[in-house]
Design a protein around this motif. Sequence first.
Motif, mmCIF file in Angstrom:
data_model
loop_
_atom_site.group_PDB
_atom_site.id
_atom_site.type_symbol
_atom_site.label_atom_id
_atom_site.label_comp_id
_atom_site.label_asym_id
_atom_site.label_seq_id
_atom_site.Cartn_x
_atom_site.Cartn_y
_atom_site.Cartn_z
ATOM 1 N N ASN A 228 -0.375 29.139 21.550
ATOM 2 C CA ASN A 228 0.500 29.523 22.648
ATOM 3 C C ASN A 228 0.240 28.744 23.926
ATOM 4 O O ASN A 228 0.885 28.987 24.939
ATOM 5 C CB ASN A 228 0.358 31.025 22.929
ATOM 6 N N GLN B 186 -8.325 29.166 8.014
ATOM 7 C CA GLN B 186 -7.226 28.753 8.889
ATOM 8 C C GLN B 186 -7.040 27.246 8.891
ATOM 9 O O GLN B 186 -5.922 26.760 9.009
ATOM 10 C CB GLN B 186 -7.469 29.242 10.321
ATOM 11 N N SER B 187 -8.121 26.501 8.850
ATOM 12 C CA SER B 187 -8.003 25.046 8.927
ATOM 13 C C SER B 187 -9.228 24.387 8.326
ATOM 14 O O SER B 187 -10.286 24.352 8.945
ATOM 15 C CB SER B 187 -7.827 24.614 10.383
ATOM 16 N N HIS C 296 -5.588 19.789 14.346
ATOM 17 C CA HIS C 296 -6.134 19.951 13.000
ATOM 18 C C HIS C 296 -7.650 19.904 12.960
ATOM 19 O O HIS C 296 -8.252 20.266 11.971
ATOM 20 C CB HIS C 296 -5.564 18.889 12.066
ATOM 21 N N ASP D 203 15.223 43.286 31.017
ATOM 22 C CA ASP D 203 15.142 42.299 32.108
ATOM 23 C C ASP D 203 16.387 42.327 32.985
ATOM 24 O O ASP D 203 16.324 42.124 34.191
ATOM 25 C CB ASP D 203 14.981 40.883 31.532
ATOM 26 N N LEU E 218 -5.370 34.930 24.240
ATOM 27 C CA LEU E 218 -4.153 34.266 23.772
ATOM 28 C C LEU E 218 -4.518 33.287 22.657
ATOM 29 O O LEU E 218 -5.555 32.639 22.709
ATOM 30 C CB LEU E 218 -3.547 33.507 24.948
ATOM 31 N N ARG F 23 14.198 43.790 25.114
ATOM 32 C CA ARG F 23 13.527 43.174 26.255
ATOM 33 C C ARG F 23 14.542 42.559 27.208
ATOM 34 O O ARG F 23 14.434 42.677 28.418
ATOM 35 C CB ARG F 23 12.564 42.095 25.751
ATOM 36 N N LYS F 24 15.546 41.916 26.593
ATOM 37 C CA LYS F 24 16.539 41.241 27.412
ATOM 38 C C LYS F 24 17.305 42.242 28.271
ATOM 39 O O LYS F 24 17.493 42.047 29.462
ATOM 40 C CB LYS F 24 17.506 40.460 26.509
ATOM 41 N N MET G 123 2.793 34.748 23.220
ATOM 42 C CA MET G 123 3.404 36.046 23.482
ATOM 43 C C MET G 123 3.704 36.760 22.164
ATOM 44 O O MET G 123 4.174 36.169 21.218
ATOM 45 C CB MET G 123 4.685 35.844 24.271
ATOM 46 N N ARG H 127 -13.214 32.688 8.348
ATOM 47 C CA ARG H 127 -11.868 32.643 8.920
ATOM 48 C C ARG H 127 -11.503 31.231 9.370
ATOM 49 O O ARG H 127 -10.372 30.781 9.194
ATOM 50 C CB ARG H 127 -11.761 33.618 10.093
ATOM 51 N N ASN I 170 -19.590 39.001 20.934
ATOM 52 C CA ASN I 170 -18.217 38.639 21.296
ATOM 53 C C ASN I 170 -17.909 38.903 22.763
ATOM 54 O O ASN I 170 -17.155 38.159 23.393
ATOM 55 C CB ASN I 170 -17.225 39.393 20.409
ATOM 56 N N GLU J 84 -4.553 29.392 15.105
ATOM 57 C CA GLU J 84 -4.347 30.836 14.974
ATOM 58 C C GLU J 84 -5.478 31.642 15.610
ATOM 59 O O GLU J 84 -5.420 32.867 15.641
ATOM 60 C CB GLU J 84 -4.205 31.222 13.498
ATOM 61 N N PHE J 85 -6.523 30.960 16.065
ATOM 62 C CA PHE J 85 -7.621 31.664 16.726
ATOM 63 C C PHE J 85 -7.289 31.823 18.209
ATOM 64 O O PHE J 85 -6.548 31.039 18.791
ATOM 65 C CB PHE J 85 -8.923 30.876 16.583
ATOM 66 N N ILE K 1 -8.499 25.737 16.159
ATOM 67 C CA ILE K 1 -7.850 26.504 15.110
ATOM 68 C C ILE K 1 -6.718 27.233 15.794
ATOM 69 O O ILE K 1 -6.925 28.114 16.619
ATOM 70 C CB ILE K 1 -8.845 27.440 14.425
ATOM 71 N N TRP L 132 -15.165 40.161 11.445
ATOM 72 C CA TRP L 132 -14.876 39.995 12.870
ATOM 73 C C TRP L 132 -16.092 40.011 13.775
ATOM 74 O O TRP L 132 -15.962 39.856 14.973
ATOM 75 C CB TRP L 132 -13.855 41.044 13.323
#
Lengths: 366, 519
Positions: free
Chosen positions: B415, A234-235, B357, A364, B411, A360-361, A1, A230, B388, B363-364, B361, A221
């Motif tokens: 998450n 990231q990893s 790990h 709600d 998402l 937001r609260k 979120m 990317r 895409n 953050e993807f 990923i 992208w």
Amino acid sequence: MQKIPQWADVVLVPLISLLLAAIISALVILAIGQDPVEAVKLMVIGALGSTYGWGYTLYYTTNFIFTGLAVSVAFHAKLFNIGGEGQAMIGGLGVAIAALYIPWPHWSIALLACTCFAAIFGALWGYLPAILQAKRGSHIVITTIMFNFIAAGLLNYVLVNVMRPPTSMDPATASFPPATHLPTLHDLLLPLGINFSRTAPANITLLIALLAAVFVWLLIWRTRLGYSIRSFGQSGSAAQYAGINPVRITIITMLISGGLAGMMSINTTMGEAERLILNAPEGAGFIGIAVALMGRSHPLGVVLASLLFGFLYQGGAELAMWMAIPRELIVVIQALVILFTGALDNMVRMPIEAFFAALRKSGDAK
Amino acid sequence: MTINDQKGRRETVAPAIELVGISKAFGAVQANKDISIRVMPGTIHGIIGENGAGKSTLMSILYGYYKADKGEIFIKGNQTTIPNSEAAIAAGIGMVFQHFKLVQNFTVLENVILGVEDGAMLRPSLTKARKSLTELAKEYELSVDPDAKIEDLSVGHQQRVEILKALYRHANVLILDEPTGVLTPAEANQLFRILQRLRDEGKTILLITHKLREIMDITETVSVMRRGEMVTTVTTSKTSPAELAELMVGREVLLRVDKKPAKPGAKILDVENLRVVDEAGIERLKGVNLHVCAGEILGIAGVAGNGQSELLAALGGYQKATGTVKINNKLIDVGGAFQGQNRRADGLSHVPEDRQHEGLIMEFTAWENLVFGYHHDADIQNGIFMNNAAIRDEAQAKMERFDIRPPDPRLKARNFSGGNQQKIVLAREIERDPEILLVGQPTRGVDIGAIEFIHQQIMTLKDKGKAILLVSVELDEVLSLSDRIAVMFDGSIMGERLANKTNEKELGLLMAGVKTGTN
């Protein structure tokens, strides 16, 4: 979120950061006995009040777009390229070689070729630290900083001993032949019926900078390479699992990053000075880091942040000229902007997040 | 004070902790809904529930990380507020997090006093801590070398340091969040002995877990949470794993996998003399030989750290190795560390052990993760660009087929709950229709409902005639899924057994490196 709506993230947070920087700057100006309102007026009029002012603002903007994009691309691979300055210097060397030693029939062909030379030379200056990082584990922050000094030293040697015209006392190359002179915004906008300032240095390179921003957006992208960059950023462990070669990605990313930084030199060397001088980038390589931070490594953000810093540069120069505000104070103002938009981002972000959470609260509860 | 005869004393002793009507919402998500719970002193009280049931939120409220929107907290019968973790510590509450909060290059002593130093100089605090640690070690059988650096300690010992930290701060109530997730079975048993000892000495233990077996083994009372609500609190001896599972999930759960007899076909994966030497020059794999046929599952059992990770990495193409590896009779190059793309092209898919790990990923977005490693595949390209839109559509379909919740491809991976993250990896690797699937720890940190689903997916793949190599430190899992079981110890295969002709005891001996007769 999402913690806060996207518009707040992209617009509200930087805006409040800027406001804070402006308030503190105003206090500093007050403290040295000058009128901040007058100063702001002067900055706005000086940078945006005339096509002459715009011409300088956009000239600086062009520089910052290139270096900002360079830092952003490297950021996406979690590589911190501090070497934009050196890469731009060496890119300028490439431009000078192409412009001076090859006869060009028309500026458009010269521009194309010189852009390639600038990119290749800049990329080369990014390649060496990349190799050292990828194969030897030498940290790229250290090596790129070192390479800035090497670039400056190399340029000094070349300009004094090799490319300086024998009769000149100035450590700079001869002026480029007229066929390589780029059209300024005055030349470009005249057919459209706009009478843009003739003396301002903004030129067609601005369009190349904007194209570069589109290119970076597509690259990061929309392509497999950008995806891999990317992923790697990231990893590293996940990238290796997926079969992405870290050596290859490090080198390619730094080639692109160095190339973009190198391309900045078209603007300064070919567009403005029309010869290669010492220290042509004038710190734009470092401003690129702030621009990338503020623009969140997104090309659109980089373009907007570049515009802001272009405004600060030109407005600051006007301040120094017309008010009893020393040149150093301009640097202070720029530093405050960098501090608030880059380093202290969370200081502004967290209250805003809390504010939206409370909003937001209460929403709600109703 | 020892309370083994709880029943007689329940009425007279105030609860160590009592929460009344606790509610907590994050935006639209109601993480805790009107939760009440009483934890009696001197007991081990389990809190069980699926990922996302609200266990961690509840404990964070108790530890002062979050403030409850509504509700009251009583400690030893006195109403209190816990605005921050300092207040929790002052109230005698200690917490052992799932991911330890230790400074890796500090010694045990330095970590123990961190934050509770007595003054500007360290020496007196260290001396005091050393004395105190010696006493604690004696009292609770919690021996750790006080001068060892954290980075040199095993995971089990690091956890002991966390417990010691809490005890040094005079904790009476110890909260442990999924404490066995990172432990070997032997280490877990040791931990449980320590916890029982702590209870016998009068401490109160709150054990948060999703493992039914742990609840059944060591708790006296168990509270079940589901979707932010407290479903029930029962005496452990009066319930059963099946009942608890049903309470957790809200429907009946198959705890046993429906395994059809294997019909092994052609040899798909053939490994001979596979060796791995790590960067420090230590031989991690010492000549492994194994094969997997079409339509069967070969399970690799063993205590974590005996070469299973290196085996998966070498076969998956991201660990340099030597030896002969054939997929479908085609010789595979195992000498490189960046061969992942080639492996996938050869029909090998890999659900890695560490989804946070390696497999994902974080953050993807989900759709980006659902193509990770396959991003060079021809069908998702659009000229020089990635298609895409097509990838997102495909991701949406996969998320529906694998019941990944919420089914929103945009998402970010972080998450999703652990189970849904694992399903993302599984969906990606299975849906590309591999010849052989490597699966490492498929259900680590995954809730019961998802475990059932993941096991079914693996079984379906096997029944489709695919070869599967399964590595798991959960012996139950290896036994219930595999057709054949190979046991790894110290970088070698100790022995191989047919799953239906062996038992935990025999495998346990092999896992400990004891050679027995073969069948």
